[in-house]
Design a protein around this motif. Structure first.
Motif, PDB file in Angstrom:
ATOM      1  N   LEU A 118      -0.419   1.686  -5.698  1.00 13.20           N
ATOM      2  CA  LEU A 118       0.328   0.424  -5.632  1.00 13.20           C
ATOM      3  C   LEU A 118      -0.098  -0.461  -6.801  1.00 13.20           C
ATOM      4  O   LEU A 118      -1.158  -0.237  -7.415  1.00 13.20           O
ATOM      5  N   PRO A 119       0.719  -1.458  -7.129  1.00  8.70           N
ATOM      6  CA  PRO A 119       0.383  -2.326  -8.258  1.00  8.70           C
ATOM      7  C   PRO A 119      -0.985  -2.977  -8.073  1.00  8.70           C
ATOM      8  O   PRO A 119      -1.316  -3.446  -6.974  1.00  8.70           O
ATOM      9  N   ALA A 120      -1.761  -2.998  -9.148  1.00  5.64           N
ATOM     10  CA  ALA A 120      -3.116  -3.549  -9.078  1.00  5.64           C
ATOM     11  C   ALA A 120      -3.106  -4.994  -8.601  1.00  5.64           C
ATOM     12  O   ALA A 120      -4.027  -5.424  -7.878  1.00  5.64           O
ATOM     13  N   ASP A 121      -2.094  -5.746  -8.955  1.00  8.40           N
ATOM     14  CA  ASP A 121      -2.033  -7.156  -8.568  1.00  8.40           C
ATOM     15  C   ASP A 121      -1.855  -7.336  -7.057  1.00  8.40           C
ATOM     16  O   ASP A 121      -2.067  -8.439  -6.534  1.00  8.40           O
ATOM     17  N   ASP A 122      -1.461  -6.268  -6.360  1.00 14.06           N
ATOM     18  CA  ASP A 122      -1.173  -6.387  -4.924  1.00 14.06           C
ATOM     19  C   ASP A 122      -2.281  -5.831  -4.029  1.00 14.06           C
ATOM     20  O   ASP A 122      -2.128  -5.786  -2.808  1.00 14.06           O
ATOM     21  N   VAL A 123      -3.388  -5.409  -4.625  1.00  9.58           N
ATOM     22  CA  VAL A 123      -4.445  -4.776  -3.825  1.00  9.58           C
ATOM     23  C   VAL A 123      -5.010  -5.750  -2.792  1.00  9.58           C
ATOM     24  O   VAL A 123      -5.173  -5.407  -1.616  1.00  9.58           O
ATOM     25  N   ASP A 124      -5.329  -6.950  -3.202  1.00  9.41           N
ATOM     26  CA  ASP A 124      -5.896  -7.920  -2.262  1.00  9.41           C
ATOM     27  C   ASP A 124      -4.920  -8.203  -1.118  1.00  9.41           C
ATOM     28  O   ASP A 124      -5.330  -8.297   0.056  1.00  9.41           O
ATOM     29  N   THR A 125      -3.641  -8.325  -1.469  1.00 11.34           N
ATOM     30  CA  THR A 125      -2.630  -8.557  -0.429  1.00 11.34           C
ATOM     31  C   THR A 125      -2.565  -7.368   0.528  1.00 11.34           C
ATOM     32  O   THR A 125      -2.452  -7.548   1.759  1.00 11.34           O
ATOM     33  N   ALA A 126      -2.649  -6.162  -0.029  1.00 13.35           N
ATOM     34  CA  ALA A 126      -2.623  -4.964   0.811  1.00 13.35           C
ATOM     35  C   ALA A 126      -3.789  -4.953   1.777  1.00 13.35           C
ATOM     36  O   ALA A 126      -3.627  -4.655   2.972  1.00 13.35           O
ATOM     37  N   ALA A 153       4.203  10.244 -12.201  1.00 12.93           N
ATOM     38  CA  ALA A 153       2.822   9.979 -12.597  1.00 12.93           C
ATOM     39  C   ALA A 153       2.410   8.537 -12.278  1.00 12.93           C
ATOM     40  O   ALA A 153       3.243   7.626 -12.216  1.00 12.93           O
ATOM     41  N   LEU A 154       1.121   8.351 -12.061  1.00 17.80           N
ATOM     42  CA  LEU A 154       0.561   7.032 -11.801  1.00 17.80           C
ATOM     43  C   LEU A 154       0.808   6.115 -12.976  1.00 17.80           C
ATOM     44  O   LEU A 154       0.563   6.482 -14.145  1.00 17.80           O
ATOM     45  N   GLY A 155       1.308   4.910 -12.700  1.00 17.51           N
ATOM     46  CA  GLY A 155       1.572   3.963 -13.765  1.00 17.51           C
ATOM     47  C   GLY A 155       0.314   3.252 -14.234  1.00 17.51           C
ATOM     48  O   GLY A 155      -0.701   3.191 -13.519  1.00 17.51           O
ATOM     49  N   ASP A 156       0.363   2.696 -15.429  1.00 23.79           N
ATOM     50  CA  ASP A 156      -0.798   1.983 -15.980  1.00 23.79           C
ATOM     51  C   ASP A 156      -1.177   0.764 -15.148  1.00 23.79           C
ATOM     52  O   ASP A 156      -2.335   0.334 -15.155  1.00 23.79           O
ATOM     53  N   ASP A 157      -0.188   0.206 -14.446  1.00 29.31           N
ATOM     54  CA  ASP A 157      -0.448  -1.001 -13.661  1.00 29.31           C
ATOM     55  C   ASP A 157      -0.759  -0.680 -12.200  1.00 29.31           C
ATOM     56  O   ASP A 157      -0.855  -1.584 -11.364  1.00 29.31           O
ATOM     57  N   GLU A 158      -0.921   0.619 -11.865  1.00 28.98           N
ATOM     58  CA  GLU A 158      -1.153   1.021 -10.477  1.00 28.98           C
ATOM     59  C   GLU A 158      -2.605   1.453 -10.251  1.00 28.98           C
ATOM     60  O   GLU A 158      -3.252   1.997 -11.146  1.00 28.98           O
TER      61      GLU A 158
END
Length: 488
Positions: A268-276, A197-202
Motif C-alpha cells: 500500500l502507499p507509504a503515506d497511508d501506513v499510519d492510517t492502515a 510489480a511493487l511501486g516506488d511509493d509502496e
C-alpha cells in the motif's frame, strides 16, 4: 510415552488409546497403525483382512451359545485431525501425541488429541480383547482417511461385511445417541490472478489474526466462534479503500476445522501506513466486541516489513475483486432445521485459503441434512467465483444418514441406557459427516446408531475428553453388546 494413561480406568480402553497416541496417524498415514493392529490381532488368534482401499476388518467369533445372535459391526476410523498451535513444533507423521490430565479431562500438549476417533477405536479393540464379555459374532471395521475425504467409507468394499447391526463409535456427547447425520462435499476454487510489480511509493505490511479457539466445522459451526479467514478478509476490506494490494495469504489448514489463524501481506502507499495501522487497531476492538466471551482470545496485528519483497502484489483490480468475492462467500450456518429443533440444517466452513505468486486456492466444506442443499450451496460458490474466472470443482461428496426413529437397535440401546444410567438417552441428529450415511448407502439393510464419550474442541488443539464419560461409554458399550447377544 504417555505412561500415565495406564493408570486410568477403564484400563483396557486407555491402554489401547495409549497405543494410538504413540503411533502417528494423520489422515493418509495410517499404514503403520494398520500393521500394528494386524500383528496384535494375530497374537489373539483373531482373523483379519483388508478391502481394496485398505480398510481393516478384524473378526471375533461369537461366545458359546450366541452363534445365532445377529452379527454386530463395531466401526470407527483410524485417522485423526492434525492441528497444532503455531508455537508448538510438531511433526504429526513422526511425533507421538503428548497427553496430560487436567480437572478430570484428558488434553494434548498444544495439538489435537485424537480422541476423535481414537477413543472409539480403543473401545473396539478393548471389546475384541475382553474375554469376560458375552457376545454374538463381532466384526471390527476400521476405516481410513475419514477426516480428509471420507475415503475409507467411500471406498469400502460391497458384499464384504457380514453383520446386520452397526455401532458407530464416533459421536462426542455423553447421554446421547445419534440416528442421523449431515451429508457434505468439498468445494475447491482455483485461479491464477494477474500481478504488478511493487511501486516506488509502496511499502509492505503484514497482518496476523491469531488467538481463536477453532473447532469442528460441523458440530461447532453454530457456536459463537470466530473463523480466522472470515475475519481477516474483513480486515483486507477495511484496507481496500487505501488502494492496498494483496501479495499473499495463508489461512486455515483443514477444510473440516474452523480456522484459528490467518496471515496476509499487502502492498500500500507509504503515506497511508499510519492510517492502515489505525484502522486495524480499531477493527481489532470491533471484532473482540463482536466475539465477546465466545472467542475472547482474538488478536489482530499489523506490522511493516522492511525485508526485500519475494513476491509480486496482485494488480489493484484483481486484489479488490478477490477480496470482494471472499467477503461475499458463504460462511457459517446457512439454515437451521425446520424439522429437528436446535440442529443446523445447512452450513459452510471457509476452511483453507491460500494465495502464493498470484495462485489463489480455496477449500470449503459444505454440509447439509439435505443432499440437494449441499449442491445448491456449492452452486453458489461456482456462481460467485466463476464471475472472476476461477475454476470451481465439487468433489468428495458423501450422502447424509436418514434417521429411523423406529430402529430396533435404537430401542435396545434406549432400554439398556435407562437400565444402566437411570434415564433414556437423548436421541439426536448430528450436523457432521459420520460415515454412517456412506455405509448405509453401501449396505442398506444395516440397522445403525452412533454414540461415544464426551469430547469437546475436536479438530483443534483445544480437543479434550472427559474421563468419567469414557467409563460410562465403556460400560454402555459392554451392556449393549451383551444385550444384542440374544438370538433373534
Amino acid at each position: 510415552m504417555n505412561e500415565h494413561l495406564d493408570t486410568l480406568e477403564p484400563s483396557l480402553v486407555w491402554r489401547h488409546f495409549r497405543t494410538l497416541c504413540n503411533t502417528p496417524r494423520p489422515s493418509g498415514c495410517e499404514a503403520a497403525l494398520v500393521e500394528k493392529l494386524e500383528t496384535w490381532a494375530d497374537g489373539l488368534g483373531l482373523a483379519h483382512d483388508r478391502d481394496a482401499f485398505g480398510n481393516l476388518r478384524i473378526k471375533k467369533p461369537a461366545s458359546s451359545g450366541c452363534e445365532s445372535a445377529p452379527g454386530v459391526i463395531l466401526q470407527g476410523h483410524l485417522d485423526m485431525v492434525a492441528q497444532a498451535n503455531a508455537d508448538t513444533p510438531f511433526d504429526f507423521e513422526r511425533d507421538p501425541i503428548r497427553t496430560c490430565v487436567k480437572d478430570g479431562w484428558l488434553h494434548a500438549d498444544g495439538t489435537t488429541l485424537g480422541a476423535d476417533n481414537g477413543l472409539g477405536v480403543a473401545a473396539i479393540l478393548a471389546v475384541l480383547e475382553d474375554d469376560t464379555l458375552t457376545h454374538g459374532p463381532l466384526e471390527a471395521l476400521f476405516t481410513l482417511e475419514e477426516e480428509t475425504s471420507m475415503g475409507g467409507a467411500l471406498g469400502l468394499a460391497e458384499s464384504w461385511l457380514e453383520g446386520s447391526l452397526l455401532l458407530n463409535l464416533d459421536s462426542e456427547d455423553r447421554g446421547e445417541v445419534y440416528i442421523g447425520c449431515a451429508g457434505g462435499a468439498d468445494v475447491l476454487v482455483d485461479a491464477q490472478l494477474p500481478g504488478k510489480a511493487l511501486g516506488d511509493d509502496e511499502v509492505v505490511i503484514e497482518l496476523a489474526l491469531t488467538g481463536l479457539k477453532g473447532g469442528h466445522s460441523g458440530v461447532d459451526i453454530h457456536q459463537p466462534l470466530g473463523n480466522a479467514n472470515r475475519l481477516l478478509v474483513r480486515a483486507l476490506r477495511v484496507l481496500d479503500i487505501l488502494d492496498a494490494r494483496l501479495i499473499d495469504y495463508q489461512g486455515g489448514t483443514l477444510r473440516n476445522a474452523i480456522p484459528r489463524e490467518a496471515f496476509a501481506r499487502l502492498a500500500l502507499p507509504a503515506d497511508d501506513v499510519d492510517t492502515a495501522f489505525e484502522k486495524i487497531e480499531r477493527l481489532e476492538g470491533v471484532l473482540k466486541a463482536e466475539l465477546g466471551s465466545g472467542d475472547p482470545g482474538l488478536s489482530l496485528k499489523a506490522r511493516r516489513l522492511e525485508a526485500a519483497l519475494d513476491a509480486e502484489p496482485l494488480t489493484r483490480d484483481a486484489s479488490a475483486m478477490l477480496i470482494a468475492a471472499l467477503l461475499a462467500a458463504p460462511c457459517g450456518v446457512e439454515r437451521m432445521s425446520a424439522d429437528v429443533d436446535g440442529v443446523v440444517e445447512t452450513s459452510n466452513n471457509l476452511g483453507v485459503l491460500r494465495l502464493t505468486d498470484g495462485r489463489f486456492h480455496l477449500c470449503a466444506l459444505v454440509r447439509s441434512l439435505h443432499d440437494s442443499a449441499v449442491q445448491a450451496l456449492a452452486d453458489r460458490f461456482s456462481a460467485l467465483f466463476g464471475l472472476m474466472g476461477a475454476r470451481v470443482k465439487v468433489e468428495n461428496g458423501y450422502p447424509g444418514w436418514a434417521p429411523n426413529p423406529q430402529s430396533a437397535l435404537l430401542s435396545t440401546f434406549k432400554a439398556q441406557h435407562a437400565a444402566l444410567l437411570g434415564k433414556e438417552p437423548a436421541v439426536k441428529v448430528i450436523h457432521a459427516g459420520l460415515e454412517c450415511g456412506i455405509l448405509g448407502a453401501k449396505y442398506p439393510e444395516l440397522d445403525m446408531i452412533s454414540f461415544g464419550p464426551l469430547i469437546r474442541g475436536a479438530h483443534s488443539p483445544n480437543e479434550r475428553v472427559e474421563l468419567d464419560s469414557v467409563s460410562e461409554f465403556w460400560a454402555m458399550l459392554r451392556v449393549l453388546i451383551e444385550a444384542l447377544a440374544t438370538p433373534r
